[in-house]
Design an enzyme around this catalytic site. Structure first.
Site, PDB file in Angstrom:
ATOM      1  N   TYR A  48       0.855  -1.183   0.000  1.00 36.36           N
ATOM      2  CA  TYR A  48       0.000   0.000   0.000  1.00 36.36           C
ATOM      3  C   TYR A  48       0.890   1.231   0.000  1.00 36.36           C
ATOM      4  CZ  TYR A  48      -3.530   3.380   1.474  1.00 36.36           C
ATOM      5  OH  TYR A  48      -4.364   4.458   1.541  1.00 36.36           O
ATOM      6  N   ASP A  62      -1.239  15.572   6.620  1.00 35.04           N
ATOM      7  CA  ASP A  62      -1.971  14.890   5.548  1.00 35.04           C
ATOM      8  C   ASP A  62      -3.256  15.654   5.231  1.00 35.04           C
ATOM      9  OD1 ASP A  62      -2.912  12.960   3.799  1.00 35.04           O
ATOM     10  OD2 ASP A  62      -3.520  11.569   5.385  1.00 35.04           O
ATOM     11  N   ASP A  89      -2.981   5.577  -2.596  1.00 36.68           N
ATOM     12  CA  ASP A  89      -3.951   6.522  -2.051  1.00 36.68           C
ATOM     13  C   ASP A  89      -3.925   7.781  -2.919  1.00 36.68           C
ATOM     14  OD1 ASP A  89      -5.311   8.352  -0.492  1.00 36.68           O
ATOM     15  OD2 ASP A  89      -4.080   8.059   1.312  1.00 36.68           O
ATOM     16  N   ASP A  91      -6.036  10.243  -2.599  1.00 38.16           N
ATOM     17  CA  ASP A  91      -6.777  11.276  -1.856  1.00 38.16           C
ATOM     18  C   ASP A  91      -8.112  11.595  -2.541  1.00 38.16           C
ATOM     19  OD1 ASP A  91      -4.884  11.405   0.146  1.00 38.16           O
ATOM     20  OD2 ASP A  91      -3.866  13.157  -0.642  1.00 38.16           O
ATOM     21  N   HIS A 116      -7.198   4.509  -4.801  1.00 33.81           N
ATOM     22  CA  HIS A 116      -8.501   4.880  -4.240  1.00 33.81           C
ATOM     23  C   HIS A 116      -8.688   6.381  -4.209  1.00 33.81           C
ATOM     24  CE1 HIS A 116      -7.058   5.781  -0.122  1.00 33.81           C
ATOM     25  NE2 HIS A 116      -6.400   4.635  -0.121  1.00 33.81           N
ATOM     26  N   GLU A 118     -11.331   9.328  -2.613  1.00 37.55           N
ATOM     27  CA  GLU A 118     -12.274   9.475  -1.501  1.00 37.55           C
ATOM     28  C   GLU A 118     -13.265  10.607  -1.738  1.00 37.55           C
ATOM     29  OE1 GLU A 118      -8.920  10.012   0.996  1.00 37.55           O
ATOM     30  OE2 GLU A 118      -9.451  12.068   1.544  1.00 37.55           O
ATOM     31  N   CYS A 126      -7.023  13.074   7.740  1.00 39.19           N
ATOM     32  CA  CYS A 126      -7.024  11.645   8.028  1.00 39.19           C
ATOM     33  C   CYS A 126      -8.448  11.200   8.325  1.00 39.19           C
ATOM     34  CB  CYS A 126      -6.113  11.361   9.230  1.00 39.19           C
ATOM     35  SG  CYS A 126      -6.399   9.731   9.958  1.00 39.19           S
ATOM     36  N   ARG A 161     -13.349   5.302  -1.914  1.00 34.56           N
ATOM     37  CA  ARG A 161     -13.355   5.377  -0.447  1.00 34.56           C
ATOM     38  C   ARG A 161     -14.465   6.319  -0.030  1.00 34.56           C
ATOM     39  NH1 ARG A 161      -8.417   7.638   3.423  1.00 34.56           N
ATOM     40  NH2 ARG A 161      -9.700   9.114   4.594  1.00 34.56           N
ATOM     41  N   GLU A 191     -14.310   3.932   5.187  1.00 36.62           N
ATOM     42  CA  GLU A 191     -13.339   4.473   6.142  1.00 36.62           C
ATOM     43  C   GLU A 191     -13.937   4.619   7.535  1.00 36.62           C
ATOM     44  OE1 GLU A 191     -10.535   4.674   7.110  1.00 36.62           O
ATOM     45  OE2 GLU A 191      -9.505   6.552   6.655  1.00 36.62           O
ATOM     46  N   ASN A 213      -9.078  -0.694   6.914  1.00 40.03           N
ATOM     47  CA  ASN A 213      -7.914   0.152   7.221  1.00 40.03           C
ATOM     48  C   ASN A 213      -7.553  -0.029   8.695  1.00 40.03           C
ATOM     49  OD1 ASN A 213      -6.068   2.204   7.591  1.00 40.03           O
ATOM     50  ND2 ASN A 213      -7.515   3.872   7.221  1.00 40.03           N
TER      51      ASN A 213
HETATM   52  C1  LIG Z   1      -5.275   5.386   4.884  1.00 42.98           C
HETATM   53  C2  LIG Z   1      -4.883   6.806   4.917  1.00 42.98           C
HETATM   54  O1  LIG Z   1      -5.688   7.534   4.019  1.00 42.98           O
HETATM   55  C3  LIG Z   1      -3.440   6.994   4.439  1.00 42.98           C
HETATM   56  O2  LIG Z   1      -3.159   8.066   3.886  1.00 42.98           O
HETATM   57  O3  LIG Z   1      -2.628   6.111   4.660  1.00 42.98           O
HETATM   58  C4  LIG Z   1      -4.973   7.452   6.343  1.00 42.98           C
HETATM   59  C5  LIG Z   1      -4.172   6.725   7.377  1.00 42.98           C
HETATM   60  C6  LIG Z   1      -3.953   7.492   8.675  1.00 42.98           C
HETATM   61  O4  LIG Z   1      -3.849   8.738   8.648  1.00 42.98           O
HETATM   62  O5  LIG Z   1      -3.821   6.857   9.709  1.00 42.98           O
HETATM   63  C7  LIG Z   1      -6.445   7.583   6.713  1.00 42.98           C
HETATM   64  O6  LIG Z   1      -7.052   8.609   6.368  1.00 42.98           O
HETATM   65  O7  LIG Z   1      -6.988   6.674   7.356  1.00 42.98           O
HETATM   66 MG   LIG Z   2      -4.791   9.017   2.966  1.00 44.76          MG
END
Ligand SMILES: C[C@](O)(C(=O)O)[C@H](CC(=O)O)C(=O)O
Ligand SMILES: [Mg+2]
Length: 299
Positions: A48, A62, A89, A91, A116, A118, A126, A161, A191, A213
Site C-alpha cells: 500500500y 496529511d 492513495d 486522496d 482509491h 475518496e 485523516c 473510499r 473508512e 484500514n
Molecule cells: C489510509 C490513509 O488515508 C493513508 O493516507 O494512509 C490514512 C491513514 C492514517 O492517517 O492513519 C487515513 O485517512 O486513514
Molecule cells: Mg490518505
C-alpha cells in the site's frame, strides 16, 4: 537486481485474479521502495502507498498538500521495486472530475495496480480524525465515473473510499457505497468503521471487494487478519505502521546516542548490513561487473 521485471499490466491482472478468489489480501504500507522489497520478501500479497506516509515523509500534515506529481513519482519508485501489486492513495483525486481522470492515467503510467479516491472535501484530513466533511453524492459519483472512464488498462482497480460513516452513520455510508459501485467503483474502502459488525453489514450490502484500514491510534479497533477474513474483508492495509515502527526505533536510537554516546547496544535492533545487501541483491550486480561484489561481510 535493478527493478521488477513484471510489467504493470501483469501485476494488475494478477491482483484482479487474486481478489476474485475472495481471499484476504494483506497490504502493509511501504514507506519507501526498500520497505516494499521487505514486504515482498516476507510473503505479503501487495503493498500500500499511503498519502499519510508520503506527506509525513515530507514533514507535512496529511491535508492534501502533496501534488499529483509527488504521489506519482513516489508510486513509480515503489511500484517498480517490487513484483507485488501496489495500491495507492489518490486522496480526493486532485481536483475536478477532469483532474481525477488525469490522476488515474498518471498513476496508471506510474505502474500501480489500483488506486482509491475518496469523497472528502478539500482540504481533506485523516479519515480517523474528527471534524471531517464529505462532498455531496453527485460530486462523489462524478469523481468515480471520471476515474473508471479514464483508465486504459481495464484491470486497473478503481476503489472508491467513502468517509461518510463518521459523519452520517453506517446506513448513509452503505447507501453511498452502493451508489459508488453503480458509478463504476471496482472496490469499496469504507473508512473509519467502528467494529466488526459494521464490516459485516457493508459486506452484506455490496458485492465488490471491500478494504479494512487497520491504522493505529484511530477510530477502528485493530482487528486480526483472521477476524477480518471471517467477516468477508478482501483487502487489509496497515498504511502507516512500518513508518511508525521505524520512527519509533529511530527516536529510541537517538535517545540512546544522546545518553551513552554510542549505538553499540542497538546493533541487535538494526537491519544488518548483510541483510540490507541481500535485500537489494547487491551480489546480483556482478552480472554486469564482477568487481562490484567481491567482499565478505562479517556477521
Ligand atoms: C489510509 C490513509 O488515508 C493513508 O493516507 O494512509 C490514512 C491513514 C492514517 O492517517 O492513519 C487515513 O485517512 O486513514
Ligand atoms: Mg490518505
Amino acid at each position: 537486481m535493478l527493478y521488477s521485471t513484471v510489467p504493470a499490466h501483469e501485476k494488475r491482472a494478477a491482483f484482479r485474479a487474486r481478489l476474485a478468489t475472495g481471499e484476504l489480501l494483506r497490504l502493509p504500507g511501504a514507506f519507501n521502495p526498500l520497505s516494499a522489497r521487505l514486504i515482498e520478501r516476507k510473503g505479503f500479497e501487495g503493498v500500500y502507498i499511503s498519502g499519510a506516509v508520503l506527506s509525513a515523509d515530507l514533514g507535512l500534515p496529511d491535508i492534501g498538500l502533496t501534488t499529483l506529481t509527488e504521489v506519482a513519482g513516489r508510486s513509480a519508485q515503489i511500484a517498480r521495486m517490487t513484483d507485488l501489486p501496489a495500491l495507492v492513495d489518490a486522496d480526493t483525486g486532485f481536483g475536478e472530475p477532469m483532474n481525477v481522470a488525469r490522476t488515474v492515467q498518471t498513476l496508471e503510467d506510474a505502474g500501480v495496480a489500483g488506486l482509491h479516491i475518496e469523497d472528502q472535501v478539500n482540504p481533506k484530513r485523516c479519515g480517523h480524525l474528527d471534524g471531517k466533511q464529505v462532498v455531496d453524492e453527485n460530486t462523489a459519483l462524478k469523481r468515480i465515473r471520471a476515474a473508471a472512464d479514464a483508465r486504459r488498462d481495464a484491470n486497473l482497480l478503481i476503489m472508491a473510499r467513502t468517509d461518510v460513516r463518521a459523519i452520517d452513520g453506517l446506513e448513509a455510508a452503505i447507501d453511498r457505497a452502493k451508489a459508488l459501485v453503480d458509478a463504476g467503483a471496482d472496490a469499496i474502502f469504507p473508512e473509519a468503521l467502528a467494529d466488526l459488525s459494521e464490516f459485516e453489514a457493508v459486506r452484506r450490502a455490496i458485492d465488490v471487494p471491500i478494504l479494512a484500514n487497520m491504522t493505529e491510534f484511530g477510530k477502528s479497533e485493530l482487528f486480526t487478519t483472521d477476524q477480518l477474513r471471517d467477516v468477508g474483508v478482501n483487502i487489509v492495509i496497515w498504511p502507516v505502521s512500518l513508518l511508525r515502527l521505524a520512527m519509533g526505533a529511530a527516536e529510541r536510537g537517538l535517545d540512546q546516542l544522546l545518553a551513552e554516546g554510542t549505538l553499540e547496544p542497538k546493533l541487535g535492533e538494526m537491519q544488518h548490513r548483510a541483510d540490507l545487501y541481500d535485500l537489494i541483491d547487491y551480489e546480483g550486480y556482478n552480472t554486469f561487473d564482477t568487481s562490484v561484489y567481491n567482499f565478505d561481510i562479517a556477521r
